[in-house]
Design a protein around this motif. Structure first.
Motif, PDB file in Angstrom:
ATOM      1  N   ARG A  96       0.833  -1.204   0.000  1.00  0.00           N
ATOM      2  CA  ARG A  96       0.000   0.000   0.000  1.00  0.00           C
ATOM      3  C   ARG A  96       0.869   1.257   0.000  1.00  0.00           C
ATOM      4  NH1 ARG A  96      -5.319   1.144   3.797  1.00  0.00           N
ATOM      5  NH2 ARG A  96      -5.654   3.304   3.142  1.00  0.00           N
ATOM      6  N   LEU A  97       1.947   1.249   0.777  1.00  0.00           N
ATOM      7  CA  LEU A  97       2.839   2.408   0.798  1.00  0.00           C
ATOM      8  C   LEU A  97       3.496   2.621  -0.564  1.00  0.00           C
ATOM      9  CD1 LEU A  97       4.570   1.957   4.272  1.00  0.00           C
ATOM     10  CD2 LEU A  97       2.939   3.738   3.633  1.00  0.00           C
ATOM     11  N   LEU A  98       3.806   1.538  -1.241  1.00  0.00           N
ATOM     12  CA  LEU A  98       4.442   1.651  -2.557  1.00  0.00           C
ATOM     13  C   LEU A  98       3.507   2.286  -3.583  1.00  0.00           C
ATOM     14  CD1 LEU A  98       6.237  -1.813  -2.704  1.00  0.00           C
ATOM     15  CD2 LEU A  98       7.378   0.416  -2.725  1.00  0.00           C
ATOM     16  N   THR A  99       2.219   2.031  -3.451  1.00  0.00           N
ATOM     17  CA  THR A  99       1.264   2.525  -4.443  1.00  0.00           C
ATOM     18  C   THR A  99       0.659   3.876  -4.064  1.00  0.00           C
ATOM     19  OG1 THR A  99      -0.513   1.241  -3.389  1.00  0.00           O
ATOM     20  CG2 THR A  99       0.662   0.210  -5.211  1.00  0.00           C
ATOM     21  N   GLU A 100       0.803   4.291  -2.797  1.00  0.00           N
ATOM     22  CA  GLU A 100       0.175   5.538  -2.346  1.00  0.00           C
ATOM     23  C   GLU A 100       1.167   6.678  -2.175  1.00  0.00           C
ATOM     24  OE1 GLU A 100      -2.073   4.759   1.165  1.00  0.00           O
ATOM     25  OE2 GLU A 100      -3.683   3.765   0.069  1.00  0.00           O
ATOM     26  N   GLY A 101       2.415   6.465  -2.511  1.00  0.00           N
ATOM     27  CA  GLY A 101       3.398   7.527  -2.365  1.00  0.00           C
ATOM     28  C   GLY A 101       4.662   7.197  -3.126  1.00  0.00           C
ATOM     29  N   ASP A 102       5.652   8.081  -3.010  1.00  0.00           N
ATOM     30  CA  ASP A 102       6.899   7.882  -3.729  1.00  0.00           C
ATOM     31  C   ASP A 102       8.082   7.709  -2.779  1.00  0.00           C
ATOM     32  OD1 ASP A 102       6.973  10.409  -2.725  1.00  0.00           O
ATOM     33  OD2 ASP A 102       7.367  11.417  -4.629  1.00  0.00           O
ATOM     34  N   ALA A 126       9.349  -2.993  -9.281  1.00  0.00           N
ATOM     35  CA  ALA A 126       8.526  -3.450 -10.396  1.00  0.00           C
ATOM     36  C   ALA A 126       7.045  -3.421 -10.028  1.00  0.00           C
ATOM     37  CB  ALA A 126       8.951  -4.856 -10.810  1.00  0.00           C
ATOM     38  N   TYR A 127       6.732  -3.758  -8.768  1.00  0.00           N
ATOM     39  CA  TYR A 127       5.344  -3.733  -8.304  1.00  0.00           C
ATOM     40  C   TYR A 127       4.794  -2.311  -8.371  1.00  0.00           C
ATOM     41  CZ  TYR A 127       1.363  -4.389  -5.142  1.00  0.00           C
ATOM     42  OH  TYR A 127       0.105  -4.424  -4.594  1.00  0.00           O
ATOM     43  N   ARG A 128       5.582  -1.342  -7.886  1.00  0.00           N
ATOM     44  CA  ARG A 128       5.142   0.055  -7.926  1.00  0.00           C
ATOM     45  C   ARG A 128       4.932   0.520  -9.365  1.00  0.00           C
ATOM     46  NH1 ARG A 128       8.818   4.102  -4.794  1.00  0.00           N
ATOM     47  NH2 ARG A 128       7.195   4.122  -3.185  1.00  0.00           N
ATOM     48  N   ARG A 146       1.695  -1.023 -10.776  1.00  0.00           N
ATOM     49  CA  ARG A 146       0.475  -0.456 -10.203  1.00  0.00           C
ATOM     50  C   ARG A 146       0.231   0.962 -10.692  1.00  0.00           C
ATOM     51  NH1 ARG A 146      -1.917  -3.355  -6.017  1.00  0.00           N
ATOM     52  NH2 ARG A 146      -3.550  -1.788  -6.284  1.00  0.00           N
ATOM     53  N   VAL A 147       1.284   1.747 -10.808  1.00  0.00           N
ATOM     54  CA  VAL A 147       1.143   3.111 -11.318  1.00  0.00           C
ATOM     55  C   VAL A 147       0.685   3.089 -12.772  1.00  0.00           C
ATOM     56  CG1 VAL A 147       2.401   5.205 -11.920  1.00  0.00           C
ATOM     57  CG2 VAL A 147       2.798   4.103  -9.713  1.00  0.00           C
ATOM     58  N   ALA A 148       1.265   2.180 -13.561  1.00  0.00           N
ATOM     59  CA  ALA A 148       0.877   2.078 -14.972  1.00  0.00           C
ATOM     60  C   ALA A 148      -0.584   1.657 -15.099  1.00  0.00           C
ATOM     61  CB  ALA A 148       1.782   1.068 -15.685  1.00  0.00           C
ATOM     62  N   THR A 149      -1.023   0.745 -14.237  1.00  0.00           N
ATOM     63  CA  THR A 149      -2.413   0.303 -14.268  1.00  0.00           C
ATOM     64  C   THR A 149      -3.361   1.443 -13.891  1.00  0.00           C
ATOM     65  OG1 THR A 149      -1.749  -1.957 -13.693  1.00  0.00           O
ATOM     66  CG2 THR A 149      -4.056  -1.354 -13.307  1.00  0.00           C
ATOM     67  N   ALA A 150      -2.945   2.203 -12.876  1.00  0.00           N
ATOM     68  CA  ALA A 150      -3.811   3.292 -12.399  1.00  0.00           C
ATOM     69  C   ALA A 150      -3.929   4.418 -13.425  1.00  0.00           C
ATOM     70  CB  ALA A 150      -3.277   3.840 -11.084  1.00  0.00           C
ATOM     71  N   THR A 151      -2.856   4.671 -14.167  1.00  0.00           N
ATOM     72  CA  THR A 151      -2.848   5.764 -15.132  1.00  0.00           C
ATOM     73  C   THR A 151      -3.252   5.325 -16.531  1.00  0.00           C
ATOM     74  OG1 THR A 151      -0.487   5.437 -15.528  1.00  0.00           O
ATOM     75  CG2 THR A 151      -1.116   7.036 -13.846  1.00  0.00           C
ATOM     76  N   GLY A 152      -3.381   3.996 -16.747  1.00  0.00           N
ATOM     77  CA  GLY A 152      -3.750   3.485 -18.046  1.00  0.00           C
ATOM     78  C   GLY A 152      -2.630   3.534 -19.054  1.00  0.00           C
ATOM     79  N   VAL A 153      -1.375   3.651 -18.552  1.00  0.00           N
ATOM     80  CA  VAL A 153      -0.227   3.711 -19.452  1.00  0.00           C
ATOM     81  C   VAL A 153       0.165   2.298 -19.895  1.00  0.00           C
ATOM     82  CG1 VAL A 153       2.184   4.366 -19.699  1.00  0.00           C
ATOM     83  CG2 VAL A 153       0.599   5.809 -18.425  1.00  0.00           C
TER      84      VAL A 153
END
Length: 322
Positions: free
Chosen positions: A272-278, A310-312, A315-322
């Motif tokens: 959760r920390l990896l996906t909610e911040g930098d 890689a997980y971060r 997840r970021v790519a999935t959230a942004t649709g990239v």
């Protein structure tokens, strides 16, 4: 005096509700009544605009490091008697009777408590995540140390709304309207506390039992999740039993191994920390109680099949649709 924990299932409102009550029998009705009376009083003050609110000073830097523990959701402390001194990475704050403190998600804090004016320490702590609301009364079980005296939790769809209200109430005021923020914050707290009060009195049924030691254990694990020296032995010592007894009790009631569950919870917090911040990987590892970044990366990859980086990225790519 024997202790009992009750798990009660009910259906009310928007969906299934499961309330878990940890208590000392036969004092549970007294604690339950006191919790509801105090909650009602705080709701009235919030609704009337007179609720004394305290907020932690803004962090000078965005860092996860510091003393104490943290949660991934906001917590609200309602001081009943005595006082609580909170130590944050950048400041201290003392909460007095009748005052309310909203602690933001991910903010490290430590608590020291004491009685005052001839009254023993007592407060009420409320939190919620996407699935569960928790409300407990605390007392001073040893000098300076708060411990849960009476606990009620409820799994319900309403918990997600409570989580959102508390998270919004914990945010710093907007720069363009700082004068309106106390009013908005009290309105958010009035909504959250009113919803908590409604869930506490939701119809309940289907009674089962669980030792109160397990409810104390779960809160203790959450509070110590970021400590490298968190072990079954140290948990058992703090709970006043042996490590073998604690492990056996947990396994016999849940079917899981305690240390494996602690590791899984640490990894879930890290994800959760990896996906909610930098925050840097080493900061996330430290915040979740791993002794080194390399050990954290190895455990994370074994559990999720990806390195934290890689997980971060995924997840970021999935959230942004990239």
């Amino acid at each position: 005096m024997s202790k009992v924990v009750k798990i009660l299932d009910s259906t009310e409102g928007d969906g299934p509700c499961i309330a878990a009550i940890a208590c000392d029998h036969p004092d549970a009705p007294v604690h339950a009544s006191r919790m509801r009376s105090a909650l009602a009083a705080f709701i009235r003050e919030a609704a009337s605009g007179t609720l004394p609110l305290r907020n932690p000073p803004p962090l000078p830097e965005d860092s996860l490091r510091g003393a104490g523990h943290m949660h991934l959701h906001a917590e609200v402390f309602l001081q009943l008697q005595g006082h609580t001194t909170f130590t944050f990475p950048h400041a201290q704050l003392t909460l007095m009777p009748g005052e309310v403190l909203v602690v933001p998600p991910k903010l490290l804090h430590d608590e020291r408590v004491s009685g005052s004016q001839g009254q023993a320490f007592s407060n009420m702590v409320i939190s919620a995540d996407s699935q569960r609301m928790s409300c407990h009364l605390a007392h001073e079980d040893r000098p300076g140390h708060p411990a849960s005296l009476y606990l009620e939790t409820c799994s319900h769809l309403e918990a997600m709304r409570i989580e959102g209200w508390l998270r919004d109430a914990a945010r710093p005021p907007a720069q363009d309207s700082p004068g309106l923020w106390p009013l908005q914050q009290r309105a958010l707290l009035a909504a959250a506390l009113s919803s908590v009060a409604r869930l506490l009195d939701a119809p309940q049924k289907t009674l089962s039992q669980e030792p109160p030691l397990l409810s104390q254990l779960r809160r203790l694990v959450q509070n110590r999740m970021g400590e490298v020296d968190l072990t079954v032995a140290s948990l058992a010592q703090e709970l006043g039993c042996t490590a073998d007894y604690l492990s056996h009790l947990y396994s016999s009631h849940t079917g899981d191994h305690l240390w494996q569950v602690i590791l899984q919870q640490r990894l879930a917090r890290a994800a959760r920390l990896l996906t909610e911040g930098d925050a840097a990987i080493k900061e996330v590892a430290w915040c979740c109680g791993f002794a080194s970044a390399s050990y954290f990366i190895r455990c994370f990859r074994q559990h999720f099949g990806l390195t934290p980086k890689a997980y971060r990225t995924r997840r970021v790519a999935t959230a942004t649709g990239v």
